[in-house]
Motif scaffolding. Structure first.
Motif, PDB file in Angstrom:
ATOM      1  N   THR A 123     -14.572 -39.468 -11.876  1.00  0.00           N
ATOM      2  CA  THR A 123     -15.665 -38.509 -11.662  1.00  0.00           C
ATOM      3  C   THR A 123     -15.344 -37.461 -10.611  1.00  0.00           C
ATOM      4  O   THR A 123     -16.186 -36.615 -10.310  1.00  0.00           O
ATOM      5  CB  THR A 123     -16.964 -39.237 -11.254  1.00  0.00           C
ATOM      6  N   SER A 124     -14.143 -37.499 -10.058  1.00  0.00           N
ATOM      7  CA  SER A 124     -13.780 -36.500  -9.048  1.00  0.00           C
ATOM      8  C   SER A 124     -12.515 -35.733  -9.433  1.00  0.00           C
ATOM      9  O   SER A 124     -11.895 -35.084  -8.598  1.00  0.00           O
ATOM     10  CB  SER A 124     -13.618 -37.160  -7.669  1.00  0.00           C
ATOM     11  N   ASP A 128     -15.762 -35.031  -1.018  1.00  0.00           N
ATOM     12  CA  ASP A 128     -16.366 -35.993  -1.941  1.00  0.00           C
ATOM     13  C   ASP A 128     -17.324 -35.329  -2.933  1.00  0.00           C
ATOM     14  O   ASP A 128     -17.059 -35.287  -4.134  1.00  0.00           O
ATOM     15  CB  ASP A 128     -17.078 -37.088  -1.147  1.00  0.00           C
ATOM     16  N   ALA A 184     -15.897 -32.464  -5.098  1.00  0.00           N
ATOM     17  CA  ALA A 184     -15.036 -32.935  -6.188  1.00  0.00           C
ATOM     18  C   ALA A 184     -15.870 -33.327  -7.400  1.00  0.00           C
ATOM     19  O   ALA A 184     -15.512 -33.016  -8.543  1.00  0.00           O
ATOM     20  CB  ALA A 184     -14.189 -34.119  -5.718  1.00  0.00           C
ATOM     21  N   HIS A 185     -17.002 -34.004  -7.178  1.00  0.00           N
ATOM     22  CA  HIS A 185     -17.862 -34.391  -8.296  1.00  0.00           C
ATOM     23  C   HIS A 185     -18.453 -33.159  -8.986  1.00  0.00           C
ATOM     24  O   HIS A 185     -18.535 -33.113 -10.220  1.00  0.00           O
ATOM     25  CB  HIS A 185     -18.995 -35.300  -7.814  1.00  0.00           C
ATOM     26  N   HIS A 237      -9.430 -32.691  -7.751  1.00  0.00           N
ATOM     27  CA  HIS A 237     -10.370 -32.074  -6.817  1.00  0.00           C
ATOM     28  C   HIS A 237     -10.454 -32.792  -5.474  1.00  0.00           C
ATOM     29  O   HIS A 237     -11.201 -32.358  -4.602  1.00  0.00           O
ATOM     30  CB  HIS A 237     -11.763 -32.015  -7.454  1.00  0.00           C
ATOM     31  N   ARG A 238      -9.701 -33.872  -5.293  1.00  0.00           N
ATOM     32  CA  ARG A 238      -9.719 -34.619  -4.042  1.00  0.00           C
ATOM     33  C   ARG A 238      -8.421 -34.390  -3.284  1.00  0.00           C
ATOM     34  O   ARG A 238      -7.360 -34.186  -3.873  1.00  0.00           O
ATOM     35  CB  ARG A 238      -9.862 -36.133  -4.298  1.00  0.00           C
ATOM     36  N   GLY A 263      -6.829 -38.289  -4.110  1.00  0.00           N
ATOM     37  CA  GLY A 263      -7.551 -38.850  -5.245  1.00  0.00           C
ATOM     38  C   GLY A 263      -6.947 -40.114  -5.817  1.00  0.00           C
ATOM     39  O   GLY A 263      -7.593 -40.829  -6.563  1.00  0.00           O
TER      40      GLY A 263
END
Length: 140
Positions: free
Chosen positions: A46-47, A88, A91-92, A124-125, A128
């Motif tokens: 999800t990220s 966090d 990223a979602h 996106h992290r 990750g």
């Protein structure tokens, strides 16, 4: 009709947009036996997200990262979900904007991507970790 499914793990990538087309093709060699069909690539996170875009000029990937960082900034005081750090919730949100899967037609045993198209893993992290993908190809 043939149906082939393979789960793969992409090793941890730095934050950004990474071409993974060749890893997808290598992971499901059975695509070569499908004359007409479809291939779905789904990310089980999800990220991070998936996208199809420019596969030649690496500045496109840098511009994507710049755009999403401006559009969905870190350290917004209105975010409630920040358990894993300032990246966090952004990223979602980025993953929700881009989506968790892509569909590519299969034609004559090959992914029918356009000349300048490639499949991106959009990380996106900052950290990750490894990312799991489920690849499903079907057709005749």
């Amino acid at each position: 009709m043939q149906i082939h499914q393979q789960q793969i793990q992409i090793r941890e990538q730095k934050r950004g947009f990474h071409l993974i087309t060749s890893e997808i093709v290598r992971s499901v060699p059975q695509i070569g036996s499908i004359k007409t069909g479809m291939c779905q690539v789904f990310i089980q996170h999800t990220s991070a997200s998936l996208s199809i875009n420019e596969n030649a000029d690496p500045t496109v990937r840098k511009d994507f990262e710049m755009f999403f960082n401006k559009t969905v900034p870190e350290n917004d005081p209105d975010y409630l979900h920040d358990d894993e750090g300032s990246d966090d919730m952004p990223a979602h949100l980025k993953a929700a904007l881009l989506g968790c899967s892509v569909m590519i037609p299969i034609r004559n045993g090959r992914l029918a991507l356009g000349t300048w198209q490639g499949i991106y893993l959009c990380e996106h992290r900052n950290y990750g970790g490894n990312r799991n993908l489920m690849i499903t190809a079907w057709g005749e």
